[in-house]
Scaffold this motif. Structure first.
Motif, PDB file in Angstrom:
ATOM      1  N   GLY A  19      94.711 -81.872   6.237  1.00  0.00           N
ATOM      2  CA  GLY A  19      96.117 -82.168   5.925  1.00  0.00           C
ATOM      3  C   GLY A  19      97.088 -81.236   6.598  1.00  0.00           C
ATOM      4  N   THR A  20      96.834 -80.762   7.779  1.00  0.00           N
ATOM      5  CA  THR A  20      97.727 -79.854   8.482  1.00  0.00           C
ATOM      6  C   THR A  20      98.598 -80.637   9.466  1.00  0.00           C
ATOM      7  N   PRO A  21      99.881 -80.285   9.585  1.00  0.00           N
ATOM      8  CA  PRO A  21     100.694 -80.968  10.591  1.00  0.00           C
ATOM      9  C   PRO A  21     100.157 -80.700  12.013  1.00  0.00           C
ATOM     10  N   ARG A  22     100.543 -81.565  12.931  1.00  0.00           N
ATOM     11  CA  ARG A  22     100.032 -81.396  14.300  1.00  0.00           C
ATOM     12  C   ARG A  22     100.499 -80.063  14.865  1.00  0.00           C
ATOM     13  N   LEU A  23      99.532 -79.308  15.390  1.00  0.00           N
ATOM     14  CA  LEU A  23      99.853 -78.012  15.951  1.00  0.00           C
ATOM     15  C   LEU A  23      99.195 -77.917  17.332  1.00  0.00           C
ATOM     16  N   ASP A  24     100.038 -77.732  18.367  1.00  0.00           N
ATOM     17  CA  ASP A  24      99.499 -77.667  19.731  1.00  0.00           C
ATOM     18  C   ASP A  24      98.544 -76.493  19.895  1.00  0.00           C
ATOM     19  N   THR A  25      98.766 -75.447  19.145  1.00  0.00           N
ATOM     20  CA  THR A  25      97.944 -74.241  19.281  1.00  0.00           C
ATOM     21  C   THR A  25      96.489 -74.481  18.915  1.00  0.00           C
ATOM     22  N   LEU A  26      96.243 -75.569  18.192  1.00  0.00           N
ATOM     23  CA  LEU A  26      94.870 -75.835  17.762  1.00  0.00           C
ATOM     24  C   LEU A  26      94.189 -76.874  18.659  1.00  0.00           C
ATOM     25  N   GLU A  29     106.089 -86.153  11.713  1.00  0.00           N
ATOM     26  CA  GLU A  29     104.830 -85.795  12.361  1.00  0.00           C
ATOM     27  C   GLU A  29     103.687 -86.103  11.415  1.00  0.00           C
ATOM     28  N   PRO A  30     102.600 -86.549  11.937  1.00  0.00           N
ATOM     29  CA  PRO A  30     101.480 -86.827  11.050  1.00  0.00           C
ATOM     30  C   PRO A  30     100.789 -85.547  10.595  1.00  0.00           C
ATOM     31  N   ARG A  31     100.238 -85.577   9.400  1.00  0.00           N
ATOM     32  CA  ARG A  31      99.332 -84.529   8.943  1.00  0.00           C
ATOM     33  C   ARG A  31      97.937 -85.010   9.222  1.00  0.00           C
ATOM     34  N   PHE A  86      90.753 -73.033  -6.319  1.00  0.00           N
ATOM     35  CA  PHE A  86      91.741 -73.491  -5.337  1.00  0.00           C
ATOM     36  C   PHE A  86      92.331 -74.800  -5.807  1.00  0.00           C
ATOM     37  N   HIS A  87      93.644 -74.923  -5.644  1.00  0.00           N
ATOM     38  CA  HIS A  87      94.353 -76.140  -6.030  1.00  0.00           C
ATOM     39  C   HIS A  87      95.192 -76.610  -4.863  1.00  0.00           C
ATOM     40  N   GLY A  88      95.634 -77.841  -4.934  1.00  0.00           N
ATOM     41  CA  GLY A  88      96.602 -78.344  -3.951  1.00  0.00           C
ATOM     42  C   GLY A  88      96.105 -79.585  -3.223  1.00  0.00           C
ATOM     43  N   PHE A  89      97.047 -80.106  -2.443  1.00  0.00           N
ATOM     44  CA  PHE A  89      96.750 -81.347  -1.723  1.00  0.00           C
ATOM     45  C   PHE A  89      95.555 -81.178  -0.785  1.00  0.00           C
ATOM     46  N   MET A  90      95.510 -80.059  -0.037  1.00  0.00           N
ATOM     47  CA  MET A  90      94.408 -79.824   0.890  1.00  0.00           C
ATOM     48  C   MET A  90      93.076 -79.777   0.164  1.00  0.00           C
ATOM     49  N   GLU A 118      93.125 -77.182  21.716  1.00  0.00           N
ATOM     50  CA  GLU A 118      92.053 -76.966  22.682  1.00  0.00           C
ATOM     51  C   GLU A 118      90.666 -76.907  22.064  1.00  0.00           C
ATOM     52  N   THR A 119      90.557 -76.309  20.862  1.00  0.00           N
ATOM     53  CA  THR A 119      89.218 -76.099  20.305  1.00  0.00           C
ATOM     54  C   THR A 119      88.903 -77.023  19.137  1.00  0.00           C
ATOM     55  N   ASN A 120      89.817 -77.937  18.836  1.00  0.00           N
ATOM     56  CA  ASN A 120      89.612 -78.777  17.650  1.00  0.00           C
ATOM     57  C   ASN A 120      89.756 -80.249  17.973  1.00  0.00           C
ATOM     58  N   VAL A 121      89.116 -81.000  17.164  1.00  0.00           N
ATOM     59  CA  VAL A 121      89.326 -82.449  17.202  1.00  0.00           C
ATOM     60  C   VAL A 121      90.122 -82.791  15.950  1.00  0.00           C
ATOM     61  N   THR A 122      90.846 -83.913  15.989  1.00  0.00           N
ATOM     62  CA  THR A 122      91.681 -84.266  14.837  1.00  0.00           C
ATOM     63  C   THR A 122      91.333 -85.645  14.319  1.00  0.00           C
ATOM     64  N   SER A 123      91.589 -85.811  13.038  1.00  0.00           N
ATOM     65  CA  SER A 123      91.290 -87.085  12.376  1.00  0.00           C
ATOM     66  C   SER A 123      92.484 -88.009  12.478  1.00  0.00           C
ATOM     67  N   GLU A 124      92.338 -89.162  11.841  1.00  0.00           N
ATOM     68  CA  GLU A 124      93.460 -90.063  11.643  1.00  0.00           C
ATOM     69  C   GLU A 124      94.451 -89.361  10.704  1.00  0.00           C
ATOM     70  N   PRO A 125      95.737 -89.749  10.761  1.00  0.00           N
ATOM     71  CA  PRO A 125      96.716 -89.095   9.871  1.00  0.00           C
ATOM     72  C   PRO A 125      96.365 -89.333   8.400  1.00  0.00           C
ATOM     73  N   VAL A 126      96.638 -88.312   7.592  1.00  0.00           N
ATOM     74  CA  VAL A 126      96.470 -88.467   6.136  1.00  0.00           C
ATOM     75  C   VAL A 126      97.816 -88.459   5.432  1.00  0.00           C
ATOM     76  N   ALA A 127      98.852 -87.973   6.135  1.00  0.00           N
ATOM     77  CA  ALA A 127     100.197 -87.969   5.557  1.00  0.00           C
ATOM     78  C   ALA A 127     101.173 -87.734   6.686  1.00  0.00           C
ATOM     79  N   GLN A 128     102.463 -87.848   6.347  1.00  0.00           N
ATOM     80  CA  GLN A 128     103.482 -87.572   7.342  1.00  0.00           C
ATOM     81  C   GLN A 128     104.188 -86.274   6.960  1.00  0.00           C
ATOM     82  N   SER A 129     104.468 -85.465   7.953  1.00  0.00           N
ATOM     83  CA  SER A 129     105.250 -84.263   7.719  1.00  0.00           C
ATOM     84  C   SER A 129     106.618 -84.542   8.295  1.00  0.00           C
ATOM     85  N   GLU A 130     107.602 -84.671   7.422  1.00  0.00           N
ATOM     86  CA  GLU A 130     108.911 -85.103   7.859  1.00  0.00           C
ATOM     87  C   GLU A 130     109.846 -83.925   8.067  1.00  0.00           C
ATOM     88  N   THR A 131     110.719 -84.097   9.033  1.00  0.00           N
ATOM     89  CA  THR A 131     111.752 -83.106   9.290  1.00  0.00           C
ATOM     90  C   THR A 131     113.083 -83.741   8.936  1.00  0.00           C
TER      91      THR A 131
END
Lengths: 791, 146
Positions: free
Chosen positions: A98-105, A213-215, A55-59, A107-120
């Protein structure tokens, strides 16, 4: 990667042991030692699955960094993009780094501090940037992807016509076709797609980001316990710049705009990049890129970079380009490449004498193979499978590993390794397997966001490739192209060998042909000779037969006439006798009958002798002619004295090789004839030998002559003299005889292959010329003899 | 038969000549009209001389010619006689022992008027010569060679 895996394995092992200790000690519930499961949705540059399953990539890199910082273990597995939210919510996946903020997640997840910004951002056709420069465009056709980031900006709907599209591709097509003036997209995904489509120079991000949006790192609530350590790790990485570097490496942050002057990194890897001591840069790749930049109207400047920076590749904030780099799939995830303008052949090298059986990567299976850490051959070798790949830093280390026996073979850039071998003085110890096993395309590498630069370079590369500039550069840095490459030498030697063999074959063929022709000619010759011999023999046989027939005729004629003659005489006398009464008459008749009987007997014996002469049953010996003639003279002495005759030997006579009795017949008959048919007072017979004489107009060699001063022979009788029993004169003239003498002589002479002829004048004497077989030693001697006494 | 009829006999063999003479001369007086030559050359010489008017020689009315002669043989003599205008008319009777077909043919081709074999037995010889004599001197009219 290997080292990391090793670490992982060690960690697993330790964790396993701890778990075992915990169980044994019946301790209270501990932290779940099971690894965190992460999903990889195969979206570059976040996470991709390589061919070899890695596996490769930022994640992935972020996850490894977190592992390093926290001691946690994170295991990736490939999942489909439509499943990932569900799996994460269900807890089958426990971490999404490193996932952008997703409302669908939420309820069952906790999130960390941002690691990057996802820009629009807005995307427009190049040149239309000013349409959205203000950030508050009006009157535009704006496209966005349904359920994408664009739906979140209702304020734009008032002054613009905002419509959704099904896919990013559709949006790009509409932008290009003018059906949309701008689009609203997530920077990361859109840029990547544009880059892949090579449209990043046509469609560009414009204006400031309209949203950022933060990742985050999502962690399933079941493992909320690790959130603290993860946040600590993120803070540490943020502080150290590690995170920023990671983002730059993978192009997560929005790329910097195209600078006026492009920074080109030179690591100092001769002959491609040479960092001179005076701060200048040279080398093939450096000068090639200068040339290309000049053609493309780009401004560049070179900066020295270290190996780590080289390894990381160009990115926003570090440097913009590398002049030349081998293109590989993993590298493409991190940087951009122009079209290739150079190739890097990679060869297998072994210690001398160990190359037997090695020709390609397959033949290296099961062996230890050394490669360079940042070399394309490493990627290829590892992807090939079955090889025990050992990784070293730089050509020197790779070569050393081979030389010291750590590995069985190495796979490296051919030219670079040759140079290294030369420098290390190992030309006699290391052997290159020819031809190279793989060829990697090389091109200028660019950081993301320089699509326009790339396209300008691409536009001039074809021209550069066919230019003399490139030839000159190659000449300058790689020396004149080696004409006698190993392949060419091999081909040349093969061609020569084939030519040589062909020549030998041709020569052999020619020889054979000639031999065959010779054989044919010989055979023809032999056949011809055989035929000739046969026809000669036939002719001889015919002649012989004719002669034999003639003789038979003569014999028959003779038998019927000459033999009958005395017989009839006897009959006549006998008849007369019966009528006679006088005793004297009776006596005369009886005497006559006796005489006739004797004549008859003489005729018969002569005839017998004549017939026997032709059979050639005789013994030849060497005979002294003087001796022979003197013997004949002795026998004739009385007669000679009576008629006052002499026999003279005028020249030396050669020794003959023949039957003595036949020779005696020849000489005796000629001598007796010479004396008998002679009216001279002094009868003389002269005998001699001549080497050359012309008789009756034809030349004769080595002949005897017997000359007399007798009555000669009339020319009209010439043909008759040799006929048996033919007499030229009546008995009353020169005495009785059977007329066989000259017939004997001719038959003997001709029987020895000789000739006999004569010259004569009536009353002027006769000379007989004839040849007889000389003794062997006489053949030479007679040619030297020069006594030529003319007759 | 008058005394002008001379007969030339060309014969080298004494026995044959004797037999011939006896056969011709018995019962008549032909003896002094016979002319003998022992060689062909002698015969030709005699005939040429007679033709030229040599008073000692008289052309014969008939020539009896043996073929086997020493030197120039009967065939040549025959040819020369028959090649000569003056001598051609004299009948030539070839008397020989040769039964050779070539000889017979050659002689008639050359102009021989008769070809007679010499019989081996004397009686036969006599009879043959007697018939010849009767034929040539009683039945046939001979030209005058004179």
């Amino acid at each position: 990667m290997k080292a990391r895996r090793l670490e992982t394995a060690v960690f697993r092992c330790l964790a396993g042991m701890l778990a075992a200790i915990a169980l044994c000690g019946a301790a209270t519930a501990q932290d779940d030692p099971a690894p965190l499961r992460a999903g990889c949705v195969d979206v570059a540059p976040l996470c991709t699955v390589a061919q070899n399953g890695e596996f490769h990539g930022f994640m992935v890199e972020l996850a490894r960094a977190i592992e390093r910082h926290t001691g946690l273990e994170i295991e990736f597995e490939a999942v489909r993009i439509e499943d990932v939210i569900r799996l994460q919510n269900e807890g089958q996946l426990q971490i999404l780094p490193g996932t952008p903020r997703l409302d669908t997640l939420a309820e069952t997840n906790v999130t960390s501090e941002p690691v990057a910004q996802s820009e629009t951002r807005f995307f427009v056709l190049l040149g239309n940037q000013d349409l959205v420069e203000s950030g508050e465009p009006e009157g535009l056709n704006i496209a966005y992807v349904e359920r994408g980031a664009g739906a979140n900006f209702p304020q734009l709907f008032e002054n613009n016509r905002v419509e959704s599209r099904n896919t990013l591709d559709q949006i790009i097509i509409d932008l290009l076709a003018g059906r949309a003036d701008a689009s609203i997209n997530s920077e990361l995904g859109m840029s990547r797609l544009l880059r892949n489509l090579r449209l990043d120079s046509r469609v560009v991000a414009a204006g400031d980001p309209i949203a950022s949006e933060p990742r985050l790192v999502y962690i399933h609530e079941s493992r909320a316990d690790v959130l603290g350590p993860v946040n600590d790790a993120i803070a540490a990485m943020q502080a150290s710049g590690e995170l920023a570097e990671m983002r730059q490496t993978w192009g997560i942050d929005a790329p910097d705009p195209v600078p006026d002057v492009l920074k080109v990194g030179s690591v100092g890897f001769p002959p491609n990049t040479i960092n001179n001591a005076d701060g200048t840069f040279s080398g093939f790749a450096v000068d090639a890129l200068r040339n290309l930049a000049d053609r493309a109207g780009l401004e560049i400047e070179f900066v020295a970079i270290d190996r780590a920076e080289f390894r990381a590749g160009p990115s926003s904030g570090t440097y913009d380009m590398l002049p030349l780099l081998g293109i590989g799939p993993e590298r493409r995830e991190r940087m951009d490449f122009t079209i290739p303008f150079e190739t890097f052949p990679h060869s297998i090298f072994t210690r001398v004498g160990e190359a037997t059986g090695i020709s390609d990567l397959d033949s290296l299976e099961g062996r230890k193979v050394g490669v360079g850490a940042f070399n394309m051959s490493r990627t290829v070798a590892q992807a090939h499978g079955g090889l025990d790949v050992q990784v070293y830093n730089g050509p020197a280390a790779v070569l050393n590993a081979l030389h010291t026996g750590e590995v069985d073979a190495i796979l490296f850039v051919s030219s670079a390794m040759r140079k290294q071998i030369k420098e290390a003085g190992l030309a006699r110890a290391i052997e290159e397997v020819s031809p190279p096993v793989l060829s990697v395309d090389g091109a200028a590498a660019l950081r993301f966001g320089l699509g326009s630069v790339r396209e300008r370079l691409n536009a001039v590369i074809p021209g550069f490739l066919i230019s003399e500039d490139l030839q000159d550069l190659r000449q300058q840095y790689f020396g004149p192209p080696v004409f006698w490459t190993q392949t060419r030498i091999y081909s040349g030697v093969s061609a020569l060998a084939v030519l040589f063999l062909a020549m030998i074959a041709f020569m052999i063929w020619q020889r054979l042909q000639r031999y065959r022709q010779q054989l044919e000619i010989d055979q023809q010759q032999r056949e011809l000779e055989r035929e000739q011999r046969a026809s000669e023999e036939l002719a001889k046989l015919v002649t012989e037969l004719e002669r034999s027939n003639r003789e038979l005729d003569e014999f028959a004629y003779t038998a019927s006439h000459d033999l009958k003659e005395p017989l009839r005489g006897i009959a006549i006398n006998a008849n007369f006798m019966t009528r006679e009464i006088e005793p004297e008459e009776i006596e005369r008749r009886v005497a006559r009958m006796v005489e006739l009987t004797q004549r008859m007997e003489k005729l018969i014996s002569d005839l017998l002798y004549f017939s026997r002469l032709g059979r050639g049953e005789s013994k030849s010996t060497d005979i002294d002619c003087d001796h022979l003639i003197r013997a004949i003279e002795g026998e004739l002495r009385e007669t000679m004295q009576e008629c006052n005759a002499s026999i003279v030997i005028e020249t030396d006579l050669p020794v003959l090789h023949a039957d003595p009795s036949k020779l005696k017949t020849v000489f005796q008959n000629l001598i007796v004839n010479g004396l008998k048919y002679n009216d001279a007072a002094q009868k003389a017979v002269e005998i001699g030998f001549q080497n050359d004489v012309i008789v009756n107009g034809s030349s004769m060699n080595r002949v005897f002559y017997v000359r007399d001063n007798g009555i000669g022979i009339e020319e009209k009788q010439r043909d008759k003299v040799f006929r048996i029993f033919k007499r030229l004169h009546p008995d009353s003239a020169y005495g009785r005889g059977t007329g066989a003498g000259l017939a004997f002589v001719q038959k003997i002479v001709e029987g020895y292959g000789g000739k006999i002829t004569f010259t004569a004048r009536p009353g002027g004497g006769t000379v007989f010329y004839f040849s007889l077989p000389l003794a062997q030693r006489e053949n030479q001697a007679s040619t030297d003899r020069r006594e030529n006494v003319p007759p | 038969m008058n005394d002008r009829n001379k007969i030339m006999i060309v014969e080298d063999n004494d026995d044959d000549y004797e037999a011939c003479v006896v056969a011709l001369t018995q019962d008549n007086n032909l003896a002094n009209t016979l002319q003998r030559c022992t060689t062909g050359d002698a015969a030709l010489e005699f005939l040429m001389g007679a033709r030229e008017g040599n008073s000692r020689h008289q052309l014969p009315s008939l020539i009896l010619l043996d073929l086997n002669l020493p030197g120039t043989d009967g065939r040549e003599v025959l040819q020369q006689i028959k090649a000569d205008k003056a001598l051609r008319m004299i009948p030539v009777v070839v008397m020989t022992t040769s039964k050779d077909e070539h000889d017979i043919q050659d002689c008639y081709m050359a102009g021989a008027n008769s070809y007679v074999l010499k019989p081996v037995d004397l009686q036969g010889f006599f009879e043959a010569v007697a018939r010849l004599r009767d034929y040539w001197f009683q039945i046939v009219i001979l030209p005058d060679p004179g």
